[in-house]
Design a protein around this motif. Structure first.
Motif, PDB file in Angstrom:
ATOM      1  N   ASN A 237       0.806  -1.218   0.000  1.00  0.00           N
ATOM      2  CA  ASN A 237       0.000   0.000   0.000  1.00  0.00           C
ATOM      3  C   ASN A 237       0.844   1.275   0.000  1.00  0.00           C
ATOM      4  N   CYS A 238       2.120   1.178  -0.331  1.00  0.00           N
ATOM      5  CA  CYS A 238       2.997   2.355  -0.330  1.00  0.00           C
ATOM      6  C   CYS A 238       2.705   3.219  -1.556  1.00  0.00           C
ATOM      7  N   GLN A 239       2.569   4.507  -1.357  1.00  0.00           N
ATOM      8  CA  GLN A 239       2.261   5.416  -2.463  1.00  0.00           C
ATOM      9  C   GLN A 239       3.453   5.635  -3.392  1.00  0.00           C
ATOM     10  N   PHE A 240       4.658   5.316  -2.924  1.00  0.00           N
ATOM     11  CA  PHE A 240       5.858   5.481  -3.750  1.00  0.00           C
ATOM     12  C   PHE A 240       6.315   4.152  -4.351  1.00  0.00           C
ATOM     13  N   MET A 241       5.459   3.128  -4.323  1.00  0.00           N
ATOM     14  CA  MET A 241       5.877   1.805  -4.760  1.00  0.00           C
ATOM     15  C   MET A 241       6.259   1.786  -6.244  1.00  0.00           C
ATOM     16  N   ALA A 242       5.508   2.463  -7.090  1.00  0.00           N
ATOM     17  CA  ALA A 242       5.809   2.480  -8.529  1.00  0.00           C
ATOM     18  C   ALA A 242       7.148   3.158  -8.795  1.00  0.00           C
ATOM     19  N   TYR A 243       7.426   4.237  -8.060  1.00  0.00           N
ATOM     20  CA  TYR A 243       8.700   4.941  -8.236  1.00  0.00           C
ATOM     21  C   TYR A 243       9.865   4.117  -7.701  1.00  0.00           C
ATOM     22  N   CYS A 244       9.661   3.488  -6.545  1.00  0.00           N
ATOM     23  CA  CYS A 244      10.721   2.704  -5.913  1.00  0.00           C
ATOM     24  C   CYS A 244      11.087   1.478  -6.739  1.00  0.00           C
ATOM     25  N   ARG A 245      10.118   0.924  -7.475  1.00  0.00           N
ATOM     26  CA  ARG A 245      10.336  -0.307  -8.223  1.00  0.00           C
ATOM     27  C   ARG A 245      10.425  -0.079  -9.726  1.00  0.00           C
ATOM     28  N   ARG A 246      10.701   1.129 -10.144  1.00  0.00           N
ATOM     29  CA  ARG A 246      10.667   1.436 -11.577  1.00  0.00           C
ATOM     30  C   ARG A 246      11.731   0.684 -12.376  1.00  0.00           C
ATOM     31  N   PHE A 247      12.819   0.257 -11.738  1.00  0.00           N
ATOM     32  CA  PHE A 247      13.869  -0.474 -12.438  1.00  0.00           C
ATOM     33  C   PHE A 247      13.847  -1.973 -12.121  1.00  0.00           C
ATOM     34  N   MET A 248      12.837  -2.423 -11.405  1.00  0.00           N
ATOM     35  CA  MET A 248      12.757  -3.828 -11.007  1.00  0.00           C
ATOM     36  C   MET A 248      11.831  -4.601 -11.938  1.00  0.00           C
ATOM     37  N   LYS A 249      12.114  -5.896 -12.096  1.00  0.00           N
ATOM     38  CA  LYS A 249      11.252  -6.744 -12.912  1.00  0.00           C
ATOM     39  C   LYS A 249       9.937  -7.032 -12.195  1.00  0.00           C
ATOM     40  N   GLU A 250      10.024  -7.295 -10.895  1.00  0.00           N
ATOM     41  CA  GLU A 250       8.820  -7.569 -10.113  1.00  0.00           C
ATOM     42  C   GLU A 250       8.258  -6.254  -9.571  1.00  0.00           C
ATOM     43  N   LYS A 251       7.238  -5.752 -10.232  1.00  0.00           N
ATOM     44  CA  LYS A 251       6.675  -4.457  -9.848  1.00  0.00           C
ATOM     45  C   LYS A 251       5.748  -4.571  -8.639  1.00  0.00           C
ATOM     46  N   GLU A 252       5.125  -5.728  -8.443  1.00  0.00           N
ATOM     47  CA  GLU A 252       4.176  -5.917  -7.352  1.00  0.00           C
ATOM     48  C   GLU A 252       4.713  -6.955  -6.377  1.00  0.00           C
ATOM     49  N   ASP A 253       5.079  -6.515  -5.211  1.00  0.00           N
ATOM     50  CA  ASP A 253       5.572  -7.418  -4.179  1.00  0.00           C
ATOM     51  C   ASP A 253       5.420  -6.730  -2.823  1.00  0.00           C
ATOM     52  N   ASN A 254       5.327  -7.499  -1.790  1.00  0.00           N
ATOM     53  CA  ASN A 254       5.101  -6.944  -0.464  1.00  0.00           C
ATOM     54  C   ASN A 254       6.390  -6.576   0.258  1.00  0.00           C
ATOM     55  N   GLN A 255       7.507  -6.751  -0.386  1.00  0.00           N
ATOM     56  CA  GLN A 255       8.781  -6.423   0.233  1.00  0.00           C
ATOM     57  C   GLN A 255       9.786  -6.041  -0.838  1.00  0.00           C
ATOM     58  N   ARG A 256      10.847  -5.382  -0.404  1.00  0.00           N
ATOM     59  CA  ARG A 256      11.933  -5.059  -1.318  1.00  0.00           C
ATOM     60  C   ARG A 256      13.254  -5.182  -0.583  1.00  0.00           C
ATOM     61  N   ILE A 257      14.254  -5.710  -1.315  1.00  0.00           N
ATOM     62  CA  ILE A 257      15.594  -5.863  -0.760  1.00  0.00           C
ATOM     63  C   ILE A 257      16.528  -4.874  -1.456  1.00  0.00           C
ATOM     64  N   PHE A 258      17.149  -4.021  -0.674  1.00  0.00           N
ATOM     65  CA  PHE A 258      18.091  -3.034  -1.182  1.00  0.00           C
ATOM     66  C   PHE A 258      19.522  -3.541  -0.983  1.00  0.00           C
ATOM     67  N   GLU A 259      20.384  -3.282  -1.949  1.00  0.00           N
ATOM     68  CA  GLU A 259      21.811  -3.521  -1.755  1.00  0.00           C
ATOM     69  C   GLU A 259      22.465  -2.179  -1.468  1.00  0.00           C
ATOM     70  N   VAL A 260      23.014  -2.039  -0.281  1.00  0.00           N
ATOM     71  CA  VAL A 260      23.511  -0.764   0.225  1.00  0.00           C
ATOM     72  C   VAL A 260      24.999  -0.882   0.529  1.00  0.00           C
ATOM     73  N   ILE A 261      25.759   0.157   0.163  1.00  0.00           N
ATOM     74  CA  ILE A 261      27.157   0.280   0.589  1.00  0.00           C
ATOM     75  C   ILE A 261      27.161   1.296   1.724  1.00  0.00           C
ATOM     76  N   PRO A 262      27.139   0.850   2.981  1.00  0.00           N
ATOM     77  CA  PRO A 262      26.968   1.776   4.105  1.00  0.00           C
ATOM     78  C   PRO A 262      27.984   2.910   4.130  1.00  0.00           C
ATOM     79  N   GLU A 263      29.250   2.606   3.877  1.00  0.00           N
ATOM     80  CA  GLU A 263      30.280   3.656   3.942  1.00  0.00           C
ATOM     81  C   GLU A 263      30.026   4.735   2.896  1.00  0.00           C
ATOM     82  N   TYR A 264      29.668   4.316   1.689  1.00  0.00           N
ATOM     83  CA  TYR A 264      29.399   5.285   0.628  1.00  0.00           C
ATOM     84  C   TYR A 264      28.180   6.140   0.961  1.00  0.00           C
ATOM     85  N   VAL A 265      27.131   5.514   1.456  1.00  0.00           N
ATOM     86  CA  VAL A 265      25.911   6.252   1.788  1.00  0.00           C
ATOM     87  C   VAL A 265      26.168   7.249   2.913  1.00  0.00           C
ATOM     88  N   ILE A 266      26.956   6.844   3.901  1.00  0.00           N
ATOM     89  CA  ILE A 266      27.279   7.755   5.005  1.00  0.00           C
ATOM     90  C   ILE A 266      28.060   8.963   4.493  1.00  0.00           C
TER      91      ILE A 266
END
Length: 389
Positions: A237-266
């Motif tokens: 039910n997230c209103q940003f789901m279409a934007y968040c998944r715009r580059f993903m093959k599975e557009k409809e799913d109840n979860q998402r897994i992000f790959e994060v580089i913590p040091e770079y993000v910090i």
């Protein structure tokens, strides 16, 4: 492909015993095999003397082509993947302003120029063959240190320099980096907001207001050793789901897994926070005035839009003299007026800037319109011809 063809030919000629089965076959080895082919008995070849002569001619053509490739690789060198025929030191680049077609889509011989400006004076320049500004920041700062014996306390650069390596380098050298990252403008305007925020406790906070924690995913492999997987649940039910998944093959799913580089993000979020502070606003304004203004003086006032010489050493000397001439002109101007150069200073009481709050409805409408366009059409719409609004 040429080595594969040569290997197949040498097998037919019964000369492939000491030839490597994989990799590149050198011109030296082909020359030796061409010499050995003169001693082959025609009766061993299917087709006799006629077929053997054709094979020798074909092997000679492969040898000539191999020498040509090796010569081009020697000219290009190991650190780049292109060079220009009229100037071997120059790289083939698409320029912003094309003097022939006006579209910036044709290749031209070019060099990458970098300048460091302090109070309107060019304090250091760097000339390279890199087509990207990203790799030019560290050599520029190292050149500055070799000349002055210290690193600058702080630097400001545009989004072309915002990479993990540059942020990490500045942090290691104690340089306060006011460097934008590629998605800065999209986040600032709210058109392309960041899909998550990295928190101090090691978790992430997604655009829809959900918290994600670090997880292990046995079925997926990390792209780098420094990255980690983070999982955000209850996305239906997230209103940003279409934007968040715009580059993903599975557009409809109840979860998402992000790959994060913590040091770079910090490091990136630290640069963002510095840029939004009043001091960062002052740095951004002065970078636009001083650095871009200096390039504007060189190109427009001094009509210096093209290099007149060839070879890296000669072009470097030409650019150095041009920068020196600009500094002398400014020095004489200030000496005549008796006033030192002044630039914009942040007024007292100025509050820190904040990003525009993203609108889920506007983002969704824009994604629908963009979905029906082809990549070339998107690129054409984003391009502005010189002289046009």
């Amino acid at each position: 492909r040429l080595s594969e063809k040569a290997l197949n030919l040498l097998r037919l000629m019964h000369l492939s015993d000491d030839v490597p089965k994989e990799g590149i076959i050198s011109s030296k080895l082909l020359t030796e095999k061409l010499t050995e082919s003169q001693k082959i008995d025609p009766e061993l070849i299917e087709g006799g003397e006629t077929a053997l002569n054709k094979m020798r001619s074909q092997l000679y053509e492969y040898l000539i082509k191999s020498v040509e490739y090796e010569e081009k690789e020697a000219i290009c060198g190991p650190d780049r993947n292109s060079y220009y025929k009229t100037d071997h030191d120059a790289a083939a680049m698409c320029l912003k302003e094309d003097y022939y077609s006006g579209l910036g889509s044709q290749m031209h011989a070019a060099y990458n120029t970098q300048i460091m400006v302090c109070r309107g004076i060019i304090v250091f320049y760097y000339l390279s063959q890199d087509r990207s500004d990203t790799r030019a920041l560290i050599p520029t700062l190292e050149g500055f240190r070799s000349m002055y014996g210290f690193y600058p306390k702080r630097i400001c650069a545009d989004a072309g320099y915002g990479s993990f390596a540059n942020y990490k380098y500045c942090d290691a050298k104690g340089i306060e980096a006011f460097i934008k990252y590629p998605s800065w403008n999209g986040e600032r305007t709210g058109r392309y907001p960041a899909v998550y925020e990295y928190l101090e406790d090691g978790s992430i906070f997604c655009l829809g207001g959900r918290t994600g924690n670090r997880v292990e995913v046995p079925t997926r492999h990390l792209k780098t050793q420094q990255s980690a997987f983070y999982k955000v649940e209850n996305c239906t039910n997230c209103q940003f789901m279409a934007y968040c998944r715009r580059f993903m093959k599975e557009k409809e799913d109840n979860q998402r897994i992000f790959e994060v580089i913590p040091e770079y993000v910090i490091l990136k979020q630290g640069a963002r926070d510095r840029l939004l502070r009043p001091e960062g606003i002052e740095m951004r304004v002065n970078r636009s005035c001083q650095v871009e203004g200096t390039f504007g003086v060189l190109k427009q006032n001094m009509a210096y839009t093209r290099f007149r010489r060839r070879k890296l050493s000669k072009v470097g000397l030409e650019f150095a003299l041009t920068c020196l001439g600009l500094n002398i002109r400014k020095f004489l101007k200030f000496k005549k007026s008796g006033k030192l150069p002044t630039y914009w200073k942040v007024p007292e009481g100025l509050e820190a800037e904040t990003f525009k709050k993203p609108s889920a409805k506007r983002i969704a409408n824009r994604l629908k319109k963009r979905k029906n366009l082809q990549p070339n059409e998107i690129a054409k719409r984003g391009y502005k011809r010189k002289g046009m609004p």
